[in-house]
Scaffold this active site. Structure first.
Site, short mmCIF file in Angstrom:
data_model
loop_
_atom_site.label_atom_id
_atom_site.label_comp_id
_atom_site.label_asym_id
_atom_site.label_seq_id
_atom_site.Cartn_x
_atom_site.Cartn_y
_atom_site.Cartn_z
CG HIS A 30 -8.71 -4.64 -5.17
ND1 HIS A 30 -8.83 -5.53 -4.07
CD2 HIS A 30 -7.72 -3.85 -5.26
CE1 HIS A 30 -7.89 -4.81 -3.29
NE2 HIS A 30 -7.28 -4.00 -3.99
NE ARG B 163 -5.93 -4.55 1.11
CZ ARG B 163 -5.08 -4.10 0.18
NH1 ARG B 163 -5.68 -3.14 -0.61
NH2 ARG B 163 -3.90 -4.30 -0.13
CD GLU C 38 -11.87 -7.17 -3.13
OE1 GLU C 38 -10.73 -7.28 -3.61
OE2 GLU C 38 -11.77 -5.78 -2.65
P1 NAD Z 1 0.17 4.67 4.48
O1 NAD Z 1 0.67 4.02 5.64
O2 NAD Z 1 1.05 5.75 3.76
O3 NAD Z 1 -1.38 5.62 4.96
C1 NAD Z 1 -2.27 5.04 5.98
C2 NAD Z 1 -2.38 6.11 7.12
O4 NAD Z 1 -3.44 5.36 8.09
C3 NAD Z 1 -1.25 6.21 7.98
O5 NAD Z 1 -0.87 7.62 7.92
C4 NAD Z 1 -1.50 5.75 9.44
O6 NAD Z 1 -1.00 6.48 10.37
C5 NAD Z 1 -3.39 5.97 9.12
N1 NAD Z 1 -3.63 4.82 9.98
C6 NAD Z 1 -3.64 3.61 10.24
N2 NAD Z 1 -4.35 3.00 11.09
C7 NAD Z 1 -4.95 3.93 11.64
C8 NAD Z 1 -6.18 3.98 12.49
N3 NAD Z 1 -6.47 2.92 12.96
N4 NAD Z 1 -6.80 5.17 12.90
C9 NAD Z 1 -6.61 6.34 12.04
N5 NAD Z 1 -5.51 6.24 11.08
C10 NAD Z 1 -4.76 5.20 11.00
O7 NAD Z 1 -0.83 3.94 3.49
P2 NAD Z 1 -0.98 4.39 1.79
O8 NAD Z 1 0.16 3.97 0.97
O9 NAD Z 1 -1.51 5.85 1.90
O10 NAD Z 1 -2.04 3.13 1.61
C11 NAD Z 1 -3.06 3.15 2.25
C12 NAD Z 1 -4.05 1.68 1.99
O11 NAD Z 1 -4.46 1.98 0.61
C13 NAD Z 1 -3.18 0.43 2.07
O12 NAD Z 1 -2.85 0.14 3.42
C14 NAD Z 1 -4.00 -0.55 1.08
O13 NAD Z 1 -4.76 -1.19 2.08
C15 NAD Z 1 -4.64 0.37 0.24
N6 NAD Z 1 -4.40 0.36 -1.11
C16 NAD Z 1 -5.51 0.05 -2.01
C17 NAD Z 1 -5.33 -0.03 -3.25
C18 NAD Z 1 -6.11 -0.73 -4.30
O14 NAD Z 1 -5.62 -1.24 -5.04
N7 NAD Z 1 -7.45 -0.44 -4.15
C19 NAD Z 1 -3.93 0.05 -3.88
C20 NAD Z 1 -2.90 0.52 -2.84
C21 NAD Z 1 -3.20 0.67 -1.60
#
Ligand code: NAD
Length: 322
Positions: free
Chosen positions: A276, A229, A258
């Site tokens: 995105h 994000r 965005e």
């Molecule tokens: P996930 O929940 O499996 O992984 C996120 C990880 O971040 C978790 O393991 C969590 O423990 C860790 N985390 C959360 N807050 C934290 C902090 N303050 N400090 C350290 N670690 C922290 O999620 P995911 O499925 O891997 O997705 C990750 C992110 O990717 C989503 O939240 C989304 O915003 C983004 N995303 C973007 C797109 C895109 O179109 N570009 C698509 C899908 C997801």
């Protein structure tokens, strides 16, 4: 009635339509704020996208609302604590988009390392005058360090792909995970990685996690990749750091405000900018939409829907965070 705020892939909408009366905004355009506030008033459920800001005002306007099904894994567009305080459940679509986003992350890593987009522009402009020893020299991946900030589903899928490129992995992550990669403090990761890729949810804690000070820790030869994000990175500070060659380049799929993009970012060749599209494959977008609709159907059957969001990994729904 179930409100669907934007056009969805056919299999998803057919699934929902056969089980519930819909108010379907069959358009590629988002509902305006005013339209959303009006249409949500009668809805029992809503299938929405990350471009719909489901904040306190919208949720408060929805007197009959019981479920918000977000077609995304991130849910920073929703004020989850407030929804829950009103007895509204919130669901997301984890898992089905992991590989698509990991692939796109690699598309960015390769594009910035090997100057793919810059070379394409160069060639199209008729500037290719023959093989040259020094033309468009890039950076080798083998033997380099990939630092992953956030090591959940997507972060680990990115790491899995790095094996084939002969890179070593280090990661910064809130909870420990079983992995051969090296867990490191954030500051160490920034100082020692050749490629830094962000895979965190946007939360109050991660907003501007990469600020001016932390960006200054990056190696001058490092590349920053962000497919998570936009607001996790201070975009102005990143633009300044790039302008002063404090890092080698960046690959960005997401931006702080965005669809607006810091104007100076668009002028630099060392950047690859994408609109995105992390999850944008036909297969994944269909699977995401179907998953969100299945959550609504489970709710309508009186079951607890899968993929309930508890609000700890995102979801402040704060104005200005999207
Ligand atoms: P996930 O929940 O499996 O992984 C996120 C990880 O971040 C978790 O393991 C969590 O423990 C860790 N985390 C959360 N807050 C934290 C902090 N303050 N400090 C350290 N670690 C922290 O999620 P995911 O499925 O891997 O997705 C990750 C992110 O990717 C989503 O939240 C989304 O915003 C983004 N995303 C973007 C797109 C895109 O179109 N570009 C698509 C899908 C997801």
């Amino acid at each position: 009635m179930i409100l669907v705020t934007r056009r969805l892939p056919k299999p998803a909408i057919q699934l929902l339509r056969s089980h519930a009366p819909l108010c379907y905004h069959n358009s590629s355009r988002s509902l305006s704020r005013r339209e959303l506030l009006r249409k949500i008033r009668r809805a029992r459920g809503v299938v929405c996208l990350l471009t719909d800001r489901m904040d306190r005002q919208v949720i408060a306007a929805a007197e009959h609302l019981k479920i918000i099904a977000n077609v995304a894994v991130g849910y920073d567009n929703i004020d989850v604590p407030y929804a829950r305080s009103r007895g509204i459940i919130v669901t997301n679509t984890p898992g089905v988009l992991t590989d698509a986003v990991a692939d796109l992350t690699w598309a960015l890593i390769l594009a910035v390392a090997r100057r793919v987009v810059e070379s394409d522009r160069f060639t199209r402009r008729g500037r290719f005058k023959g093989w040259d020893m020094e033309l468009m020299l890039g950076t080798e991946l083998k033997g380099k360090v990939l630092g992953l900030i956030g090591f959940g589903r997507i972060g680990q899928a990115v790491a899995q792909r790095a094996v084939g490129f002969g890179m070593s992995i280090q990661y910064y992550q809130r909870h420990p995970v079983e992995h051969s990669g090296r867990p490191v403090p954030l500051e160490d990761l920034l100082r020692t990685s050749d490629f830094v890729s962000i895979h965190l949810p946007l939360t109050p804690e991660t907003h501007h996690l990469l600020d001016r000070k932390r960006l200054a820790l990056l190696k001058r030869t490092a590349f920053l990749i962000n497919t998570s994000r936009g607001p996790i990175v201070d975009e102005k500070a990143l633009a300044t750091a790039l302008e002063h060659h404090r890092l080698a380049g960046a690959g960005l799929d997401v931006f702080e405000r965005e669809p607006r993009i810091e104007p100076s970012l668009k002028k630099m060749d060392r950047l690859v900018l994408l609109p995105h599209i992390g999850s944008a494959t036909v297969e994944t977008r269909t699977a995401m939409a179907v998953k969100a609709c299945e959550s609504v159907l489970a709710f309508l059957r009186g079951e607890t829907p899968p993929n309930l969001v508890d609000g700890t990994g995102g979801g402040r729904g704060v104005t200005g965070l999207l």
